[in-house]
Scaffold this motif. Structure first.
Motif, short mmCIF file in Angstrom:
data_model
loop_
_atom_site.label_atom_id
_atom_site.label_comp_id
_atom_site.label_asym_id
_atom_site.label_seq_id
_atom_site.Cartn_x
_atom_site.Cartn_y
_atom_site.Cartn_z
N GLN A 20 12.57 6.05 4.31
CA GLN A 20 13.47 5.21 3.52
C GLN A 20 12.98 5.15 2.07
O GLN A 20 11.80 5.33 1.78
CB GLN A 20 13.52 3.79 4.11
CG GLN A 20 13.92 3.72 5.57
CD GLN A 20 15.38 4.03 5.79
OE1 GLN A 20 16.21 3.68 4.97
NE2 GLN A 20 15.68 4.68 6.90
N THR A 21 13.93 4.87 1.17
CA THR A 21 13.58 4.66 -0.23
C THR A 21 13.13 3.21 -0.44
O THR A 21 13.23 2.37 0.46
CB THR A 21 14.77 4.97 -1.14
OG1 THR A 21 15.84 4.05 -0.85
CG2 THR A 21 15.27 6.39 -0.93
N LYS A 22 12.67 2.91 -1.64
CA LYS A 22 12.24 1.55 -1.94
C LYS A 22 13.40 0.56 -1.83
O LYS A 22 13.25 -0.54 -1.29
CB LYS A 22 11.64 1.49 -3.34
CG LYS A 22 10.27 2.13 -3.47
CD LYS A 22 9.70 1.91 -4.86
CE LYS A 22 8.30 2.48 -4.98
NZ LYS A 22 7.71 2.25 -6.32
N THR A 23 14.56 0.96 -2.33
CA THR A 23 15.73 0.07 -2.26
C THR A 23 16.13 -0.21 -0.83
O THR A 23 16.42 -1.36 -0.46
CB THR A 23 16.90 0.69 -3.04
OG1 THR A 23 16.50 0.93 -4.40
CG2 THR A 23 18.11 -0.22 -3.03
N GLU A 66 0.82 -1.22 0.00
CA GLU A 66 0.00 0.00 0.00
C GLU A 66 0.85 1.26 0.00
O GLU A 66 0.57 2.22 -0.74
CB GLU A 66 -0.93 -0.01 1.22
CG GLU A 66 -1.81 1.22 1.34
CD GLU A 66 -2.67 1.19 2.58
OE1 GLU A 66 -3.39 2.18 2.83
OE2 GLU A 66 -2.61 0.17 3.32
N ALA A 67 1.93 1.28 0.82
CA ALA A 67 2.73 2.50 0.97
C ALA A 67 3.74 2.68 -0.16
O ALA A 67 3.97 3.81 -0.62
CB ALA A 67 3.46 2.48 2.32
N ALA A 68 4.37 1.59 -0.61
CA ALA A 68 5.42 1.69 -1.62
C ALA A 68 4.95 1.31 -3.02
O ALA A 68 5.68 1.49 -3.98
CB ALA A 68 6.61 0.82 -1.23
N GLY A 69 3.76 0.74 -3.13
CA GLY A 69 3.25 0.37 -4.45
C GLY A 69 3.80 -0.94 -4.98
O GLY A 69 3.76 -1.18 -6.19
N PHE A 70 4.31 -1.81 -4.08
CA PHE A 70 4.82 -3.11 -4.51
C PHE A 70 3.67 -4.09 -4.73
O PHE A 70 2.69 -4.10 -3.99
CB PHE A 70 5.79 -3.69 -3.47
CG PHE A 70 7.14 -3.04 -3.46
CD1 PHE A 70 7.94 -3.05 -4.59
CD2 PHE A 70 7.61 -2.41 -2.32
CE1 PHE A 70 9.19 -2.45 -4.58
CE2 PHE A 70 8.85 -1.81 -2.30
CZ PHE A 70 9.64 -1.82 -3.44
#
Length: 334
Positions: free
Chosen positions: A150-153, A126-130
């Motif tokens: 934090q970033t996605k990575t 939900e938050a990162a779009g994964f």
């Protein structure tokens, strides 16, 4: 007397009238005389002087005009030198330069205490779009805290650290996270890297398949030494044809194994040295058999306590005589 006085007054009036008439007649003449005189003087003072200067020194007048034009023209910005310009965009300027990495926005935080793995993955979706893809359904609870954005990575690295302790791994494929059981990681679509330098392997819990070439040691023998140092979820195999090790585990453990391999491989390289000697007249097979028997004879002599016997003395197969060897055969006494 009256007649004389009258005559004098008449003369004075006549003189005044004549003077007034003369003044009236001079006014139209004076006005045109002033204006034409001023304008020709300006033209005569400026233009002939410029013409005279151009005839004597034409460069001076041109320079003055250029300076006047530069003073009225706004200054142009100086272009940067070629070394400071950006990458060329193709065409006659050369190939297009590589694009820089796109910066990721840091906008994801985690704050879970004794929460199920599925709830954490649901939040990341939900938050990162994964998009989450389960090859194996993870079980167990985790506690993870990251109050700084934090970033996605970075989030995926943190997630791998959490999942690795529970026996799972997260494989990122762009915006998709594939959750894999570590016991099946060796047969899954894991990233494949190659190299034996430990400094090139990051200290992370990301699960990959690493191919480590071995130079001097035997890769098959190294597996018996290194397998007890790896966790049960790791996988290791050796390639005899290429003399390389294939390991599937976290990059942190693979780096440790690579450091051990480098230490063992360097030690063996210091001990053994391989040299190639081309033979011109002798047979390589016969020479190898002779050298093998020579070293075996030295070992037998050393174990028996006696001295070593050199086959290059008397009775040499190459026809040598006692006290030295001659490859051309023994000569008789003179």
């Amino acid at each position: 007397m009256k007649t004389k006085f009258t005559t004098i007054i008449a003369i004075l009036l006549l003189a005044c009238a004549s003077f007034a008439l003369a003044l009236a007649q001079d006014k139209p003449v004076v006005k045109p005389a002033v204006k034409p005189v001023v304008k020709p003087v300006e033209k005569a003072d400026v233009k002939p002087a410029e013409k005279a200067d151009e005839k004597k020194a034409p460069g001076i007048s041109n320079l003055a005009r250029q300076n006047a034009a530069q003073a009225t023209t706004p200054a142009q910005p100086t272009p940067p030198p070629p070394t400071q310009r950006g990458p060329s965009r193709g065409g006659f300027g050369g190939p297009r330069g590589p694009r820089g990495p796109q910066l990721e926005s840091a906008n994801i935080t985690l704050n879970f205490k004794d929460a199920s793995i599925e709830s954490v993955l649901s939040y990341l979706s939900e938050a990162a779009g994964f998009s989450i893809l389960y090859t194996d359904t993870p079980t167990g609870n985790v506690s993870v805290l990251s109050l700084q954005p934090q970033t996605k990575t970075q989030i995926v690295e943190l997630l791998n650290t959490v999942l690795y302790k529970k026996g799972y791994a997260a494989v990122r494929e762009e915006n998709t996270l594939v959750i894999v059981d570590l016991a099946k990681a060796a047969t899954s679509n894991m990233p494949v890297n190659s190299g034996s330098n430990p400094e090139d392997i990051p200290m992370s819990d990301r699960v990959v398949t690493q191919i480590i070439p071995v130079r001097y040691a035997n890769a098959q023998e190294l597996t018996t030494i290194l397998e007890p140092l790896l966790p049960q979820s790791a996988s290791m195999s050796a390639s005899q044809t290429s003399n390389a090790l294939i390991i599937t585990d976290s990059q942190k453990n693979i780096r440790r194994v690579a450091e051990i391999i480098r230490a063992l491989d360097t030690t063996i390289s210091d001990i053994s040295t391989i040299r190639v000697y081309p033979l011109v007249n002798a047979s390589a097979t016969d020479t190898a058999a002779m050298i093998t028997s020579l070293f075996s004879g030295q070992s037998a002599g050393a174990s028996g306590g006696g001295g070593t016997t050199s086959r290059f003395g008397g009775g040499s197969p190459f026809g040598g005589r006692t006290g030295g060897t001659r490859t051309g055969g023994s000569r008789g006494g003179r």
